[in-house]
Motif scaffolding. Structure first.
Motif, mmCIF file in Angstrom:
data_model
loop_
_atom_site.group_PDB
_atom_site.id
_atom_site.type_symbol
_atom_site.label_atom_id
_atom_site.label_comp_id
_atom_site.label_asym_id
_atom_site.label_seq_id
_atom_site.Cartn_x
_atom_site.Cartn_y
_atom_site.Cartn_z
ATOM 1 N N LYS A 123 34.270 -30.348 19.489
ATOM 2 C CA LYS A 123 33.648 -30.340 20.834
ATOM 3 C C LYS A 123 33.649 -31.113 21.847
ATOM 4 N N VAL A 124 35.532 -30.088 22.689
ATOM 5 C CA VAL A 124 35.666 -30.288 23.717
ATOM 6 C C VAL A 124 35.403 -30.484 24.530
ATOM 7 N N ASN A 125 34.002 -29.755 25.017
ATOM 8 C CA ASN A 125 33.577 -29.690 26.243
ATOM 9 C C ASN A 125 32.952 -31.553 26.663
ATOM 10 N N ASP A 126 33.050 -31.876 25.659
ATOM 11 C CA ASP A 126 32.085 -32.920 25.143
ATOM 12 C C ASP A 126 33.127 -34.770 25.098
ATOM 13 N N LEU A 127 34.325 -34.303 24.735
ATOM 14 C CA LEU A 127 35.439 -35.244 24.740
ATOM 15 C C LEU A 127 35.423 -36.047 25.789
ATOM 16 N N THR A 128 35.540 -37.712 24.828
ATOM 17 C CA THR A 128 35.563 -38.466 26.432
ATOM 18 C C THR A 128 36.085 -39.503 25.874
ATOM 19 N N GLU A 129 36.260 -40.693 26.621
ATOM 20 C CA GLU A 129 36.922 -41.797 25.967
ATOM 21 C C GLU A 129 36.394 -42.622 24.694
ATOM 22 N N CYS A 130 35.090 -42.321 24.869
ATOM 23 C CA CYS A 130 34.358 -43.464 24.099
ATOM 24 C C CYS A 130 34.488 -42.844 23.043
ATOM 25 N N SER A 131 34.168 -41.529 22.877
ATOM 26 C CA SER A 131 33.767 -40.720 21.920
ATOM 27 C C SER A 131 35.945 -39.922 20.789
ATOM 28 N N ILE A 132 36.633 -41.384 21.433
ATOM 29 C CA ILE A 132 38.242 -41.221 20.070
ATOM 30 C C ILE A 132 37.846 -42.837 19.962
ATOM 31 N N PRO A 133 38.389 -42.778 18.577
ATOM 32 C CA PRO A 133 38.299 -44.187 17.928
ATOM 33 C C PRO A 133 39.421 -44.962 18.875
ATOM 34 N N ARG A 134 39.145 -46.236 19.281
ATOM 35 C CA ARG A 134 39.921 -47.422 20.251
ATOM 36 C C ARG A 134 41.278 -47.813 19.621
ATOM 37 N N TRP A 135 41.383 -47.650 18.424
ATOM 38 C CA TRP A 135 42.655 -48.134 17.905
ATOM 39 C C TRP A 135 43.804 -46.614 17.974
ATOM 40 N N MET A 136 43.424 -45.464 18.477
ATOM 41 C CA MET A 136 43.994 -44.114 18.727
ATOM 42 C C MET A 136 45.067 -44.149 19.663
ATOM 43 N N PHE A 137 44.108 -44.646 21.001
ATOM 44 C CA PHE A 137 44.603 -44.871 22.099
ATOM 45 C C PHE A 137 45.474 -46.058 22.305
ATOM 46 N N GLU A 138 45.068 -47.134 21.526
ATOM 47 C CA GLU A 138 45.917 -48.316 21.627
ATOM 48 C C GLU A 138 47.653 -48.348 20.613
ATOM 49 N N THR A 139 47.398 -47.298 19.653
ATOM 50 C CA THR A 139 48.367 -47.019 19.387
ATOM 51 C C THR A 139 49.742 -46.760 20.106
ATOM 52 N N GLY A 140 49.596 -45.408 21.076
ATOM 53 C CA GLY A 140 49.769 -45.554 22.331
ATOM 54 C C GLY A 140 51.157 -44.320 21.397
ATOM 55 N N ALA A 141 50.930 -43.254 20.982
ATOM 56 C CA ALA A 141 51.915 -42.425 20.420
ATOM 57 C C ALA A 141 51.709 -41.189 20.708
ATOM 58 N N VAL A 142 50.537 -41.034 21.695
ATOM 59 C CA VAL A 142 50.435 -39.767 22.805
ATOM 60 C C VAL A 142 50.100 -40.865 23.577
ATOM 61 N N TYR A 143 50.361 -39.611 24.568
ATOM 62 C CA TYR A 143 49.935 -40.107 26.927
ATOM 63 C C TYR A 143 50.959 -39.133 27.483
#
Length: 525
Positions: free
Chosen positions: A76-96
């Protein structure tokens, strides 16, 4: 010849689209996201990317499009948003995304030590990578990425071959022509065997993009200002969330370059006359550069002389852009790049906006290097069906860089809103982000704008001496690193040898005991 090649490419693109409809869409409308199919039919660049990546082979390109579109629907790439990704994924800082390489390509960072293989989260991690790639593809279409695998302090527990294969497929199939290079920093020797397997998944072209580097080699590809301190760089950036770190335009900045005080504005005419006298008395380049620092209007007058145009025109020296980006509110020229050079007539670039709506459109221009550029006008509005020229000029003695970016923001205004400055200020505070059109432009620096240090480096004698010194230094570093790895391997071999000797001794003891018991039993009999 160029026209013949262009026509041949257009024919292949049309053939690819038609065959995709005939061979892949028949009775399979649910197989793909309709938005992707529609984009393929309208976007020449998309079809062209697949063809270029598959060396103009239509059959291979179609298979690639089929696989890519199925993946896009599955995730569902066309519908991917910041809200659709678990918050902990962003908080790890593993990818940016953060910073640029020497060629001006965005850096896509993977902190390998922060990745731990976990079957429960593998889908979320894959969608997370897709989110970043799709976000970048929409913001900077056609601009490649440089992937950096930072393997500092990583080990066997961080190896996830399935995840690595997925990342490679993203650039090999799902986002063709997006990979500039893949830099692997400080790869532990224990991971060498794993990367030999990875190489088998890559094509010949992709293998050539792999760069194995240490602290002494990484600056061949990335300047120190975009490298973290542990890599020998000077970038003090520390990842934190929120907000997302890739947006270079979030922080407030001076949109017109250095702010000119009221005193400077009042004395504009005096400054102009002084600069003209100086120019008449001497054509010395240094004096011209000094006089350029007075203000934007004065700089425009001098730059106009290189084209022998009217000194009162701000747009005479800037070449009219040819390419066009067609947005829902504005058509923007150029579509991707502003061109700058070191000559006076190359220190200006022109952005042309065309209002294609039926209402007033407010716009503003921002830059990642506000100290370098003057943008005029940088914040205004204009009538429907009209066009507007924006002059972007280098300030003082600054030079353009491929890392510099510009952001054009636009939003449609109601006729009742008005176009005064106070109203514009209030308008930008109140307009929803969903109604703001954004388009990014990067800088292209011509060869003539190379600084003297680079020209000196290109001198054959100086270059040979420098290269020999660097080669010797790098060879010594590699030799020391190789020696260290050999010592570690010897230590491991000795440890295995001791373990093996212990096991052999234990086995011999058990064998002897068994033989002794067998002998005693026979003796009793």
């Amino acid at each position: 010849m160029a026209d013949i090649i262009s026509n041949a490419e257009a024919e292949l693109e049309n053939e690819t689209r038609q065959r995709f409809i005939n061979e892949y869409l028949q009775d399979k409308t649910d197989k793909y996201d309709s938005r992707d199919v529609e984009r393929l039919q309208k976007d020449d660049a998309l079809a062209g990317c697949y063809l270029q990546w598959r060396l103009q082979n239509v059959d291979d390109a179609l298979k690639m499009i089929d696989e890519s579109f199925q993946w896009r629907k599955e995730f569902k790439v066309n519908d991917l948003t910041e809200c659709s990704i678990p918050r902990w994924m962003f908080e790890t800082g593993a990818v940016y995304l953060h910073g640029y390489d020497k060629e001006g390509n965005k850096l896509f960072w993977f902190k390998v030590k922060l990745h731990v293989k976990d079957a429960k989260t593998v889908v979320d991690k894959k969608r997370y990578v897709a989110f970043w790639l799709e976000r970048y593809a929409r913001r900077e279409p056609g601009m490649p990425l440089t992937v950096v695998f930072d393997m500092t302090d990583s080990g066997l527990s961080n190896i996830d071959m399935d995840f690595v294969k997925y990342i490679i497929n993203c650039f090999k199939v799902y986002y063709p022509k997006f990979l500039s290079k893949m830099i692997l920093y400080e790869m532990p020797w224990i991971m060498s065997a794993a990367w030999r397997i990875v190489k088998t998944w890559l094509g010949p072209e992709a293998i050539s993009k792999l760069k194995f580097v240490g602290k002494n080699e990484v600056q061949e590809y990335i300047d120190a200002e975009h490298l973290p301190i542990h890599m020998g760089g000077t970038d003090t950036f520390k990842y934190s969330y929120p907000p997302l770190p890739d947006d270079d335009f979030q922080t407030p900045m001076c949109e017109n370059g250095p702010i000119v005080s009221e005193d400077e504005t009042e004395s504009k005419e005096d400054a102009e006359s002084e600069s003209k006298d100086t120019l008449d008395s001497s054509q010395n380049e240094e004096q011209i550069q000094k006089s350029k620092k007075v203000n934007f209007l004065e700089e425009s007058l001098k730059l106009d002389e290189c084209d022998k145009a009217d000194s009162t025109s701000r747009t005479k020296t800037a070449k009219k852009p040819v390419t066009v980006f067609k947005g829902p509110l504005l058509h923007i020229s150029p579509s991707e790049e502003l061109h700058f050079g070191s000559k006076d007539c190359e220190r200006k670039s022109l952005i042309v906006l065309n209002n294609v709506t039926k209402n007033l459109v407010a716009f503003k221009v921002r830059t990642t290097a506000p100290e370098k550029y003057r943008v005029k006008p940088s914040n205004s509005s204009f009538e429907p069906g009209t066009s507007l020229d924006i002059v972007v000029s280098l300030h003082g003695g600054f030079e353009a860089s491929p890392q510099d970016r510009f952001l054009v923001m636009a939003a449609e205004m109601d006729q009742s809103t008005g176009a005064g400055t106070p109203d514009l200020s209030q308008f930008w505070k109140e307009v929803p982000k969903t109604k703001v059109m954004e388009h990014r432009l990067r800088c292209h620096v011509t060869e003539s704008s190379k600084p003297m240090s680079l020209l000196l480096d290109e001198n054959p004698l100086h270059s040979n001496i420098k290269n020999n010194q660097e080669d010797l230094h790098s060879k010594i570093i590699r030799l020391l690193a190789s020696n260290k790895r050999c010592e570690e391997q010897i230590d491991e071999c000795l440890w295995f040898q001791k373990m093996l000797m212990g096991l052999v001794s234990l086995l011999m003891a058990i064998t002897c005991s068994a033989l002794y018991l067998l002998y005693t039993d026979r003796s009793r009999l």
